[in-house]
Scaffold this motif. Structure first.
Motif, short mmCIF file in Angstrom:
data_model
loop_
_atom_site.label_atom_id
_atom_site.label_comp_id
_atom_site.label_asym_id
_atom_site.label_seq_id
_atom_site.Cartn_x
_atom_site.Cartn_y
_atom_site.Cartn_z
N ALA A 78 80.59 34.56 37.74
CA ALA A 78 80.12 33.27 38.26
C ALA A 78 79.56 33.42 39.67
CB ALA A 78 81.27 32.25 38.24
N GLU A 127 75.78 32.67 41.00
CA GLU A 127 75.56 31.69 42.07
C GLU A 127 74.79 32.29 43.24
OE1 GLU A 127 79.40 30.36 43.26
OE2 GLU A 127 79.92 29.53 41.28
N ARG A 128 75.12 33.53 43.59
CA ARG A 128 74.55 34.14 44.80
C ARG A 128 73.19 34.82 44.56
NH1 ARG A 128 79.23 35.49 47.88
NH2 ARG A 128 80.48 33.59 47.92
#
Length: 297
Positions: free
Chosen positions: A234, A238-239
């Motif tokens: 996750a 996200e990054r």
């Protein structure tokens, strides 16, 4: 007792590589490095009677050297089932006599040794005078996205961290190591290879299949928890995800080359030994030390 100086569990690394070779997984990174090697050697206008492939996991170097080298010896650190007639050896203890090779090549193997300075010294020792060394290894930016995601995820889910991605050497450090090993005319450069995946799990599957799973001596022996893996995936998305949702994985290819010293090689001139003035070559007035442009004192 574990030696704190040993970064890698080399026996475990070889075991995982043997398993990967048995699975006949097509290592696309090594194939890419082999293509780059062919291009780089094409600029070297000479032939090499005796060449050695040092530790490249797949037998991709010999075809590149066809027509460039007379005899190509292959030293593998892990042997596929059935073998291929090469030498099974160790990059930290090369099985070659001093001054026996005209060319030494290694692709994506040297980043896994514990004593890289010692390995480079041995390679230089095995080369004849004016012999060439050329290698590709993973540099410090490799897998930076995965490293960040795993460290943060493990910290969040377990309250502690364990090294999960190898500490690959920095570009500047590698240049210094070539010089310390005694190579003449050292050259070092790098390029970034980006591979995109649907998610972080695809990258992890590839790393395991290629035999590149964690073999650090200081690794936590227990497998990662499921919640840690899910959180890492996750965080990765996200990054680092691209606009289309796919995630990039960075591999820094660092190329090293150097020659075993020989009297015929070009050497820098001694200071003050020039026989022509730079001003004459450029067709401009010479400005001596202490003078200002325009002839003012």
């Amino acid at each position: 007792m574990i030696d704190d100086r040993l970064v890698f569990d080399r026996a475990l690394g070889r075991s995982r590589l043997r398993r990967a070779l048995a699975g006949n997984y097509p290592d696309f990174l090594i194939q890419r490095a082999a293509g780059d090697l062919q291009e780089r050697l094409g600029a070297v206008l000479r032939e090499f009677p005796i060449a050695a492939d040092l530790g490249t996991p797949l037998p991709v170097v010999a075809p590149v050297l066809a027509g460039k080298a007379g005899t190509v010896l292959r030293m593998a650190e892990a042997e596929a089932e059935g073998g291929d007639g090469g030498i099974v050896g160790d990059l930290e203890g090369l099985p070659f006599a001093a001054g026996s090779l005209d060319l030494a090549v290694s692709l994506l193997a040297l980043q896994g040794v514990n004593d890289l300075p010692g390995a480079l010294i041995q390679i230089k020792r095995a080369l004849k005078p004016d012999g060439l060394f050329m290698a590709c290894l993973l540099g410090g930016r490799s897998l930076q996205e995965l490293r960040q995601a795993l460290l943060e995820a493990e910290s969040e889910t377990t309250g502690g961290v364990s090294p999960r991605v190898a500490p690959f050497a920095d570009l500047r450090d590698l240049g210094g190591l070539l010089q310390r090993a005694g190579f003449a005319l050292p050259v070092i450069d790098s390029e970034t290879v980006t591979v995109r995946y649907r998610d972080a799990f695809g990258l992890m599957r590839d790393l395991r299949a290629m035999g590149w799973a964690n073999s650090l001596t200081a690794r936590r022996k227990a497998p990662l928890r499921r919640e840690t893996l899910l959180r890492a995936a996750a965080l990765y998305a996200e990054r680092f995800a691209d606009p289309d949702g796919r995630v990039p994985a960075t591999f820094e290819f660092v190329w090293l080359s150097g020659w075993s010293p020989h009297e015929s090689q070009q050497k820098p001139l001694r200071p003050g030994s020039a026989k022509a003035r730079l001003a004459d070559a450029l067709g401009v007035p010479e400005i001596k030390a202490g003078e200002k442009p325009g002839g003012e004192g």
